[in-house]
Design a protein around this motif. Structure first.
Motif, PDB file in Angstrom:
ATOM      1  N   UNK A 219       0.854  -1.184   0.000  1.00 28.78           N
ATOM      2  CA  UNK A 219       0.000   0.000   0.000  1.00 28.78           C
ATOM      3  C   UNK A 219       0.891   1.236   0.000  1.00 28.78           C
ATOM      4  N   UNK A 220       0.569   2.187  -0.842  1.00 26.03           N
ATOM      5  CA  UNK A 220       1.271   3.469  -0.851  1.00 26.03           C
ATOM      6  C   UNK A 220       0.826   4.268   0.372  1.00 26.03           C
ATOM      7  N   UNK A 221       1.773   4.840   1.089  1.00 32.23           N
ATOM      8  CA  UNK A 221       1.453   5.579   2.315  1.00 32.23           C
ATOM      9  C   UNK A 221       0.491   6.732   2.048  1.00 32.23           C
ATOM     10  N   UNK A 222       0.599   7.374   0.898  1.00 33.15           N
ATOM     11  CA  UNK A 222      -0.275   8.515   0.620  1.00 33.15           C
ATOM     12  C   UNK A 222      -1.708   8.110   0.259  1.00 33.15           C
ATOM     13  N   UNK A 223      -1.991   6.800   0.146  1.00 32.49           N
ATOM     14  CA  UNK A 223      -3.350   6.307  -0.093  1.00 32.49           C
ATOM     15  C   UNK A 223      -4.102   6.049   1.208  1.00 32.49           C
ATOM     16  N   UNK A 224      -3.399   6.123   2.341  1.00 30.48           N
ATOM     17  CA  UNK A 224      -4.007   5.788   3.629  1.00 30.48           C
ATOM     18  C   UNK A 224      -4.756   6.990   4.181  1.00 30.48           C
ATOM     19  N   UNK A 225      -6.046   6.788   4.450  1.00 26.89           N
ATOM     20  CA  UNK A 225      -6.862   7.834   5.060  1.00 26.89           C
ATOM     21  C   UNK A 225      -6.801   7.751   6.577  1.00 26.89           C
ATOM     22  N   UNK A 226      -6.763   6.501   7.102  1.00 26.93           N
ATOM     23  CA  UNK A 226      -6.727   6.296   8.553  1.00 26.93           C
ATOM     24  C   UNK A 226      -6.122   4.927   8.824  1.00 26.93           C
ATOM     25  N   UNK A 227      -5.336   4.836   9.906  1.00 25.13           N
ATOM     26  CA  UNK A 227      -4.755   3.557  10.288  1.00 25.13           C
ATOM     27  C   UNK A 227      -4.706   3.457  11.804  1.00 25.13           C
ATOM     28  N   UNK A 228      -4.977   2.269  12.299  1.00 30.00           N
ATOM     29  CA  UNK A 228      -4.956   1.992  13.740  1.00 30.00           C
ATOM     30  C   UNK A 228      -4.367   0.619  13.982  1.00 30.00           C
ATOM     31  N   UNK A 229      -3.800   0.439  15.186  1.00 32.63           N
ATOM     32  CA  UNK A 229      -3.517  -0.923  15.621  1.00 32.63           C
ATOM     33  C   UNK A 229      -4.863  -1.606  15.754  1.00 32.63           C
ATOM     34  N   UNK A 230      -4.903  -2.911  15.553  1.00 32.70           N
ATOM     35  CA  UNK A 230      -6.175  -3.628  15.575  1.00 32.70           C
ATOM     36  C   UNK A 230      -6.066  -4.828  16.514  1.00 32.70           C
ATOM     37  N   UNK A 231      -6.999  -4.907  17.440  1.00 26.80           N
ATOM     38  CA  UNK A 231      -7.059  -6.039  18.365  1.00 26.80           C
ATOM     39  C   UNK A 231      -8.461  -6.616  18.347  1.00 26.80           C
ATOM     40  N   UNK A 232      -8.524  -7.936  18.308  1.00 25.70           N
ATOM     41  CA  UNK A 232      -9.813  -8.621  18.425  1.00 25.70           C
ATOM     42  C   UNK A 232      -9.846  -9.285  19.777  1.00 25.70           C
ATOM     43  N   UNK A 233     -10.921  -9.062  20.521  1.00 25.24           N
ATOM     44  CA  UNK A 233     -11.048  -9.623  21.864  1.00 25.24           C
ATOM     45  C   UNK A 233     -11.912 -10.848  21.837  1.00 25.24           C
TER      46      UNK A 233
END
Length: 149
Positions: free
Chosen positions: A135-149
């Motif tokens: 993925x190109x960094x400039x295509x990212x609108x939002x990013x988060x760490x992701x955890x499933x509980x």
């Protein structure tokens, strides 16, 4: 924050103190009216951070800010961890997240969830369902760490 110069001034005071203490400045937000402001500072370490460490860092940050007085009026200081699903904003955030599961929203709304395997500042690689997606960094609108509980 409505005053970028004030934010930069606060960051220049707080970041070296945090670095000296072995912590990173993750985010800094100044909100509220000039008469009633809230300064929220998110801090972290590679190995994570505890509530007691946040309290200790809060006292040190308060001393730094009291000494230099960049905020002319009364404010409330809150120092905390950015949380398990913290947003990824800076290159440093992405670098620290390599090896972890992330959730990325791309331009156009497409969502990818996978293990971040590489980040070089311009691109990142995600392992998604057994295949690598670049993925190109400039295509990212939002990013988060992701955890499933």
């Amino acid at each position: 924050m409505d005053d970028p110069a004030l934010q930069e001034s606060i960051e220049k005071l707080v970041a070296p103190y945090l670095k000296y203490q072995g912590a990173d400045l993750v985010d800094l937000q100044l909100s509220g009216s000039p008469r009633n402001r809230m300064l929220r500072i998110d801090v972290d370490r590679l190995e994570g951070i505890t509530v007691d460490e946040c309290a200790r860092l809060s006292r040190g940050i308060a001393d730094v800010l009291d000494t230099h007085d960049p905020i002319s009026r009364r404010y409330v200081l809150e120092v905390s961890s950015p949380g398990l699903d913290r947003p990824l904003k800076s290159d440093r955030d992405y670098e620290r997240a390599v090896g972890q599961t992330v959730r990325i929203i791309l331009e156009g709304g497409r969502v990818l969830i996978g293990q971040l395997t590489r980040f070089d500042g311009l691109q990142l690689a995600l392992a998604v369902d057994g295949e690598t997606r670049v993925v190109e960094a400039d295509e990212i609108r939002k990013a988060n760490l992701h955890f499933e509980f």
